[in-house]
Scaffold this motif. Sequence first.
Motif, mmCIF file in Angstrom:
data_model
loop_
_atom_site.group_PDB
_atom_site.id
_atom_site.type_symbol
_atom_site.label_atom_id
_atom_site.label_comp_id
_atom_site.label_asym_id
_atom_site.label_seq_id
_atom_site.Cartn_x
_atom_site.Cartn_y
_atom_site.Cartn_z
ATOM 1 N N ASP A 189 59.164 11.132 2.315
ATOM 2 C CA ASP A 189 59.159 12.246 3.268
ATOM 3 C C ASP A 189 59.088 13.575 2.522
ATOM 4 O O ASP A 189 59.726 13.758 1.478
ATOM 5 C CB ASP A 189 60.417 12.215 4.135
ATOM 6 C CG ASP A 189 60.533 10.926 4.940
ATOM 7 O OD1 ASP A 189 59.471 10.361 5.289
ATOM 8 O OD2 ASP A 189 61.670 10.484 5.199
ATOM 9 N N THR A 190 58.345 14.508 3.083
ATOM 10 C CA THR A 190 58.203 15.826 2.474
ATOM 11 C C THR A 190 59.205 16.807 3.079
ATOM 12 O O THR A 190 59.725 16.595 4.184
ATOM 13 C CB THR A 190 56.784 16.369 2.679
ATOM 14 O OG1 THR A 190 56.560 16.574 4.087
ATOM 15 C CG2 THR A 190 55.744 15.403 2.137
ATOM 16 N N VAL A 191 59.452 17.879 2.337
ATOM 17 C CA VAL A 191 60.312 18.946 2.856
ATOM 18 C C VAL A 191 59.666 19.589 4.079
ATOM 19 O O VAL A 191 60.354 20.010 5.018
ATOM 20 C CB VAL A 191 60.574 19.983 1.746
ATOM 21 C CG1 VAL A 191 61.242 21.226 2.306
ATOM 22 C CG2 VAL A 191 61.420 19.378 0.638
ATOM 23 N N LYS A 192 58.353 19.632 4.103
ATOM 24 C CA LYS A 192 57.647 20.229 5.244
ATOM 25 C C LYS A 192 57.927 19.464 6.527
ATOM 26 O O LYS A 192 58.115 20.060 7.597
ATOM 27 C CB LYS A 192 56.147 20.262 4.957
ATOM 28 C CG LYS A 192 55.333 20.969 6.026
ATOM 29 C CD LYS A 192 53.862 21.051 5.637
ATOM 30 C CE LYS A 192 53.059 21.784 6.704
ATOM 31 N NZ LYS A 192 51.611 21.875 6.331
ATOM 32 N N SER A 193 58.004 18.141 6.438
ATOM 33 C CA SER A 193 58.249 17.340 7.642
ATOM 34 C C SER A 193 59.736 17.117 7.902
ATOM 35 O O SER A 193 60.161 17.032 9.057
ATOM 36 C CB SER A 193 57.550 15.979 7.515
ATOM 37 O OG SER A 193 58.096 15.236 6.425
ATOM 38 N N SER A 203 64.124 21.720 4.904
ATOM 39 C CA SER A 203 64.545 22.074 3.550
ATOM 40 C C SER A 203 66.031 21.852 3.294
ATOM 41 O O SER A 203 66.484 22.031 2.162
ATOM 42 C CB SER A 203 64.206 23.541 3.270
ATOM 43 O OG SER A 203 64.881 24.390 4.197
ATOM 44 N N ASP A 204 66.797 21.484 4.314
ATOM 45 C CA ASP A 204 68.231 21.256 4.135
ATOM 46 C C ASP A 204 68.486 19.752 4.064
ATOM 47 O O ASP A 204 68.348 19.047 5.068
ATOM 48 C CB ASP A 204 69.020 21.863 5.286
ATOM 49 C CG ASP A 204 70.529 21.815 5.051
ATOM 50 O OD1 ASP A 204 70.970 21.073 4.147
ATOM 51 O OD2 ASP A 204 71.267 22.511 5.772
ATOM 52 N N ARG A 235 68.918 24.105 -9.504
ATOM 53 C CA ARG A 235 67.926 24.193 -8.429
ATOM 54 C C ARG A 235 67.729 22.860 -7.719
ATOM 55 O O ARG A 235 66.782 22.683 -6.961
ATOM 56 C CB ARG A 235 66.600 24.695 -9.016
ATOM 57 C CG ARG A 235 66.652 26.152 -9.455
ATOM 58 C CD ARG A 235 65.380 26.581 -10.155
ATOM 59 N NE ARG A 235 65.236 25.944 -11.456
ATOM 60 C CZ ARG A 235 64.177 26.115 -12.238
ATOM 61 N NH1 ARG A 235 63.180 26.878 -11.848
ATOM 62 N NH2 ARG A 235 64.117 25.516 -13.413
ATOM 63 N N GLN A 236 68.637 21.928 -7.967
ATOM 64 C CA GLN A 236 68.557 20.598 -7.352
ATOM 65 C C GLN A 236 69.408 20.573 -6.089
ATOM 66 O O GLN A 236 70.623 20.764 -6.145
ATOM 67 C CB GLN A 236 69.061 19.542 -8.327
ATOM 68 C CG GLN A 236 68.960 18.119 -7.809
ATOM 69 C CD GLN A 236 67.532 17.640 -7.817
ATOM 70 O OE1 GLN A 236 66.876 17.672 -8.840
ATOM 71 N NE2 GLN A 236 67.047 17.202 -6.678
ATOM 72 N N ALA A 237 68.770 20.360 -4.936
ATOM 73 C CA ALA A 237 69.478 20.297 -3.656
ATOM 74 C C ALA A 237 69.596 18.846 -3.222
ATOM 75 O O ALA A 237 68.619 18.092 -3.270
ATOM 76 C CB ALA A 237 68.739 21.111 -2.598
ATOM 77 N N ALA A 270 70.607 11.752 -0.499
ATOM 78 C CA ALA A 270 69.247 12.241 -0.244
ATOM 79 C C ALA A 270 69.054 13.512 -1.052
ATOM 80 O O ALA A 270 69.838 14.459 -0.925
ATOM 81 C CB ALA A 270 69.043 12.519 1.248
ATOM 82 N N MET A 271 68.028 13.545 -1.898
ATOM 83 C CA MET A 271 67.799 14.721 -2.735
ATOM 84 C C MET A 271 66.323 15.085 -2.749
ATOM 85 O O MET A 271 65.445 14.243 -2.544
ATOM 86 C CB MET A 271 68.295 14.474 -4.156
ATOM 87 C CG MET A 271 67.695 13.285 -4.839
ATOM 88 S SD MET A 271 68.495 12.997 -6.439
ATOM 89 C CE MET A 271 67.928 11.342 -6.798
#
Length: 252
Positions: A150-154, A157-158, A191-193, A215-216
């Motif tokens: 899965d992408t951050v776009k879909s 970002s959280d 910078r790792q969320a 989940a990262m």
Amino acid sequence: RAPRAPKGPRVLREPPRRGEGSPRKLGRLLLVLILLLMAAAIAYAVIFMPKADQGQDNGAPAPTNSAAPPAASGEPEPSGSADGSDGPGSQQPQTSRSAAALAPGYTLRKDAEGFEVGVPKDWQRSPANADRQIRYGSDGFTLLVVPGRDTVKSGGSDPLDYQRDKEPELQPFRDSSWSSSSGLRRVDVGRQAMAEGQFTWQESGGREVFVRNLAMIVDGRYHVIQVIGPENDRDRVTEIYEQAIASYRVAG
């Protein structure tokens, strides 16, 4: 004039004997000598005692050169602040460790799907399914890895919102009538969320399971590490989970 009264007899005073004041003088002399000796001892210590080594810093211990890696805690260590100039996931997971850091009984598996992870030595791998889920498992325990489906776009970002509302691997938790969750939190390491949590639910066959989930975001995509096991063996689930997140690394 009236006659004067006769004077009484005179009392003869004895002159002080020689030597009566000598004890006081002797005491004073001894006190002066003691003070002089103490002053001389202090002066000797200041002048002649060896000084501390110039390289030492006020008695602080010398730094060691140990290069041993820190023990894997099983949980990422949050940093003081995140760099807002780059989006989350621009670095590889900082929870990665070398194979030498794995506990006895574990081995580092380099997967064909582009990652490496520590798993128990006797575990078997199942091929990736249509949802790009790779499973390692044995004896009722499963390590599930989803490397960047899965992408951050879909997914947003959280990672905490993604884990709670969108992560497909947690859909059984959302659908189960018997379920619970705890320890849900977001962690930012540099910078790792990432986000993690603990879950319980009842599988379709009636088995109650305990689940640790991470989940990262790596390079704009979500990577999921999930360990599933019997609800009454939480310690074993946690051990497998800690080894997995401590060794997970994205190839390339």
